[in-house]
Design an enzyme around this catalytic site. Structure first.
Site, PDB file in Angstrom:
ATOM      1  N   HIS A 112      45.778  39.701  38.629  1.00 52.42           N
ATOM      2  CA  HIS A 112      45.900  38.859  37.540  1.00 52.42           C
ATOM      3  C   HIS A 112      45.647  37.513  38.303  1.00 52.42           C
ATOM      4  CE1 HIS A 112      47.759  37.154  34.167  1.00 52.42           C
ATOM      5  NE2 HIS A 112      48.560  36.268  34.677  1.00 52.42           N
ATOM      6  N   ASN A 119      34.718  41.083  40.779  1.00 49.80           N
ATOM      7  CA  ASN A 119      35.801  41.948  41.630  1.00 49.80           C
ATOM      8  C   ASN A 119      35.292  43.315  41.828  1.00 49.80           C
ATOM      9  OD1 ASN A 119      38.068  40.325  42.548  1.00 49.80           O
ATOM     10  ND2 ASN A 119      38.043  39.788  40.129  1.00 49.80           N
TER      11      ASN A 119
HETATM   12  C1  GRF Z   1      39.793  37.900  37.404  1.00 51.94           C
HETATM   13  O1  GRF Z   1      40.124  36.496  37.309  1.00 51.94           O
HETATM   14  C2  GRF Z   1      41.162  38.735  37.357  1.00 51.94           C
HETATM   15  O2  GRF Z   1      42.133  38.044  37.807  1.00 51.94           O
HETATM   16  C3  GRF Z   1      41.225  38.820  35.690  1.00 51.94           C
HETATM   17  O3  GRF Z   1      40.004  38.938  35.045  1.00 51.94           O
HETATM   18  C4  GRF Z   1      39.117  38.450  36.001  1.00 51.94           C
HETATM   19  C5  GRF Z   1      37.982  39.252  36.225  1.00 51.94           C
HETATM   20  O4  GRF Z   1      36.848  38.655  36.650  1.00 51.94           O
HETATM   21  N1  GRF Z   1      42.123  39.999  35.751  1.00 51.94           N
HETATM   22  P1  GRF Z   1      35.609  39.283  37.059  1.00 51.94           P
HETATM   23  O5  GRF Z   1      35.104  39.999  36.055  1.00 51.94           O
HETATM   24  O6  GRF Z   1      35.947  40.228  38.198  1.00 51.94           O
HETATM   25  O7  GRF Z   1      34.608  38.544  37.599  1.00 51.94           O
END
Ligand code: GRF
Length: 194
Positions: free
Chosen positions: A106, A16
């Site tokens: 989330h 992300n």
């Molecule tokens: C995501 O699924 C988010 O919803 C949760 O942690 C995960 C992070 O994934 N809070 P990344 O590190 O961004 O791949």
């Protein structure tokens, strides 16, 4: 006019974070000023290095017992915090300092499947075990309780009969990548100038 300057907090891979960094490159009023990791092995630090973004690794005791992160953020003119896979509970002093200026993502439809221990694959396992037919990410403001602040955005996807937790995780993560940065952008623009 000063830009909104984001700090991205993460504990893991940072897919992300990568998406958010790309989305705000060359943005007229929003920029990523700092990446904060909760451990020195977090993949997210590679993104910081590759993109030339300043980064900090938190020390757990320090994070909870003194407020030095506030100075780090202030020095870099950070006025908004994004938690993107950040697994530690945010201490009260930081929530207060960034009231209405901190969001989290989330991987389920809050208020269901949130709270302590509800992270990563635990969430998707619980969704499947509960027989839900829909899931999807939630973006919300952060307060002092895990996964509890006002909801800014949700998107839904189906939970299919043969889904393994990994299948559902992939489907939800794809929605996170598509919607997290635009949700941050919409929220910040609705607040007006920093
Ligand atoms: C995501 O699924 C988010 O919803 C949760 O942690 C995960 C992070 O994934 N809070 P990344 O590190 O961004 O791949």
């Amino acid at each position: 006019m000063s830009k909104h300057r984001l700090a991205l907090f993460a504990s893991g891979t940072g897919s992300n974070v990568a998406q958010i960094v790309t989305y705000f490159q060359n943005h007229t009023s929003i920029e990523v000023g700092l990446i904060v990791a909760s451990k020195s092995t977090a993949g997210v630090l590679n993104i910081a290095q590759a993109q030339g973004i300043d980064s900090i690794v938190l020390q757990r005791t320090e994070f909870y017992e003194n407020e030095s992160i506030l100075l780090d953020l202030k020095e870099r003119h950070i006025n908004f915090i994004v938690l993107a896979g950040f697994l530690w509970l945010v201490p009260g002093y930081l929530v207060k300092a960034y009231k209405n200026r901190m969001v989290n993502i989330h991987p389920a439809l809050l208020p269901k499947f949130g709270g302590k221990g509800m992270y990563g694959m635990h969430v998707h396992r619980a969704v499947i075990a509960a027989g839900e037919t829909e899931s999807g990410p939630t973006v919300h403001l952060v307060n002092e309780v895990y996964d509890d602040g006002a909801i800014l955005f949700q998107e839904r996807c189906p939970v299919l009969p043969d889904d393994q937790p990994e299948d559902l995780a992939r489907r939800v993560l794809a929605l996170e990548h598509r919607h997290f940065a635009p949700t941050i952008e919409r929220y910040l623009l609705s607040l007006g100038q920093s």
